[in-house]
Structures are given as C-alpha cells and as structure tokens.
Design a protein around this motif. Structure first.
Motif, mmCIF file in Angstrom:
data_model
loop_
_atom_site.group_PDB
_atom_site.id
_atom_site.type_symbol
_atom_site.label_atom_id
_atom_site.label_comp_id
_atom_site.label_asym_id
_atom_site.label_seq_id
_atom_site.Cartn_x
_atom_site.Cartn_y
_atom_site.Cartn_z
ATOM 1 N N SER A 191 0.829 -1.207 0.000
ATOM 2 C CA SER A 191 0.000 0.000 0.000
ATOM 3 C C SER A 191 0.864 1.257 0.000
ATOM 4 O O SER A 191 0.548 2.225 -0.699
ATOM 5 C CB SER A 191 -0.972 -0.002 1.185
ATOM 6 O OG SER A 191 -0.267 -0.050 2.404
ATOM 7 N N MET A 248 1.582 6.295 -7.204
ATOM 8 C CA MET A 248 0.522 7.216 -7.611
ATOM 9 C C MET A 248 1.052 8.645 -7.677
ATOM 10 O O MET A 248 0.688 9.401 -8.586
ATOM 11 C CB MET A 248 -0.668 7.148 -6.651
ATOM 12 C CG MET A 248 -1.597 5.981 -6.883
ATOM 13 S SD MET A 248 -2.465 6.057 -8.464
ATOM 14 C CE MET A 248 -3.514 7.471 -8.215
ATOM 15 N N ARG A 249 1.901 9.005 -6.733
ATOM 16 C CA ARG A 249 2.492 10.348 -6.786
ATOM 17 C C ARG A 249 3.365 10.498 -8.026
ATOM 18 O O ARG A 249 3.290 11.506 -8.732
ATOM 19 C CB ARG A 249 3.305 10.633 -5.520
ATOM 20 C CG ARG A 249 2.469 10.785 -4.271
ATOM 21 C CD ARG A 249 3.252 11.395 -3.117
ATOM 22 N NE ARG A 249 4.594 10.887 -2.973
ATOM 23 C CZ ARG A 249 4.953 9.856 -2.215
ATOM 24 N NH1 ARG A 249 4.026 9.194 -1.536
ATOM 25 N NH2 ARG A 249 6.208 9.475 -2.136
ATOM 26 N N CYS A 299 2.199 1.647 -3.523
ATOM 27 C CA CYS A 299 1.159 2.143 -4.437
ATOM 28 C C CYS A 299 0.947 3.641 -4.262
ATOM 29 O O CYS A 299 0.783 4.372 -5.248
ATOM 30 C CB CYS A 299 -0.144 1.385 -4.233
ATOM 31 S SG CYS A 299 -0.118 -0.264 -4.974
ATOM 32 N N ARG A 300 0.962 4.118 -3.031
ATOM 33 C CA ARG A 300 0.821 5.561 -2.796
ATOM 34 C C ARG A 300 1.983 6.323 -3.430
ATOM 35 O O ARG A 300 1.800 7.354 -4.076
ATOM 36 C CB ARG A 300 0.726 5.862 -1.306
ATOM 37 C CG ARG A 300 -0.610 5.489 -0.691
ATOM 38 C CD ARG A 300 -0.762 6.033 0.718
ATOM 39 N NE ARG A 300 0.257 5.548 1.630
ATOM 40 C CZ ARG A 300 0.172 4.422 2.330
ATOM 41 N NH1 ARG A 300 -0.891 3.643 2.203
ATOM 42 N NH2 ARG A 300 1.139 4.072 3.152
ATOM 43 N N GLN A 301 3.194 5.789 -3.263
ATOM 44 C CA GLN A 301 4.385 6.409 -3.841
ATOM 45 C C GLN A 301 4.284 6.428 -5.372
ATOM 46 O O GLN A 301 4.543 7.448 -6.013
ATOM 47 C CB GLN A 301 5.616 5.634 -3.388
ATOM 48 C CG GLN A 301 6.922 6.173 -3.889
ATOM 49 C CD GLN A 301 8.104 5.349 -3.385
ATOM 50 O OE1 GLN A 301 7.949 4.212 -2.935
ATOM 51 N NE2 GLN A 301 9.285 5.919 -3.458
#
Length: 138
Positions: A83, A90-91, A86-88
């Motif tokens: 997770s 997405m950025r 995925c956040r990284q």
C-alpha cells in the motif's frame, strides 16, 4: 486500483524503454544485500549497456524515483508495504514527466501491483535472490 480514466497519448516509446530495461536486467547476476547495493548493480548494468539515466531524479521535493530513463520512472523496492508503494507510485504517476513506471523488487508480494496508476502503465520485474529474473508485465 485502476481509476477508470481514459488513457490517451503516445506511451509506446516509454513502454519500449521499460521492456528494454527489463530485458537487460533479466538473468543478470546482481549481488546485493541491500536496496542501495541493488540500485548500484542496476546502475552498472544500465551503464554497460549505454543507457542514459538519472539517479534519484527530482520530480518534486518529495518525489524522487530511484532512476529515470527517458520518461520511465524506475523504483527499486526490497522492503515496505504494497500500500505504501502504491501511494508512492501514484504520486510519480501524477507527474507530467512520467509516462510509465517500472518497479524492480525482490518481493513476490509486490508482483501483482495495479497494471495502471493514474493512466500510467506499471511494469514489474521481480528478482529472486542475487539473480534478476522473473519478468512480469503487470
């Protein structure tokens, strides 16, 4: 985590670069005991192949992929959660300078990342032990 955007544009060039890098690294012996050593080994393979790259490319103050090859952001991961990764990613995918993302990891749990993040294709190269192998085009 596919967001339903309509993806348009010429991402073929970036996809070819990502595939070429995966081909270069597939079955190469990269001995490492840390993420930094793995990054150093990848840099050496890219240099030997004549691939131009930027290490720790600055997309913003907080976003720095391990490598940029053309418009392909490459992130190397040996630890951390799916997770958080995925956040990284997405950025990274939100930046206009990124057309594709390639994740190089030693963790099979990260092999099933989303295929697309923010209209940017995501490719994954899973390494096993000290040897690069197991290409996965997520």
């Amino acid at each position: 985590m596919e967001w339903g955007y309509v993806c348009v544009g010429g991402l073929e060039g970036a996809a070819m670069i990502a595939f070429y890098i995966m081909e270069l690294l597939q079955n190469k012996a990269i001995r490492s005991t840390s993420e930094l050593e793995l990054q150093d080994g990848i840099a050496q393979v890219l240099q030997q192949a004549g691939v131009e790259f930027i290490r720790e490319a600055r997309l913003s103050d907080s976003d720095r992929p391990d490598f940029m090859v053309g418009r392909v952001a490459i992130e190397v991961k040996t630890g951390g959660s799916k997770s958080a990764l995925c956040r990284q990613l997405m950025r990274y995918a939100a930046h206009q300078d990124v057309d594709e993302i390639l994740v190089i990891t030693s963790r099979f749990a990260l092999a099933d990342l989303p295929q697309v993040l923010n209209c940017r294709p995501v490719a994954v190269l899973v390494i096993s032990g000290a040897f690069v192998g197991g290409v996965s085009r997520s």
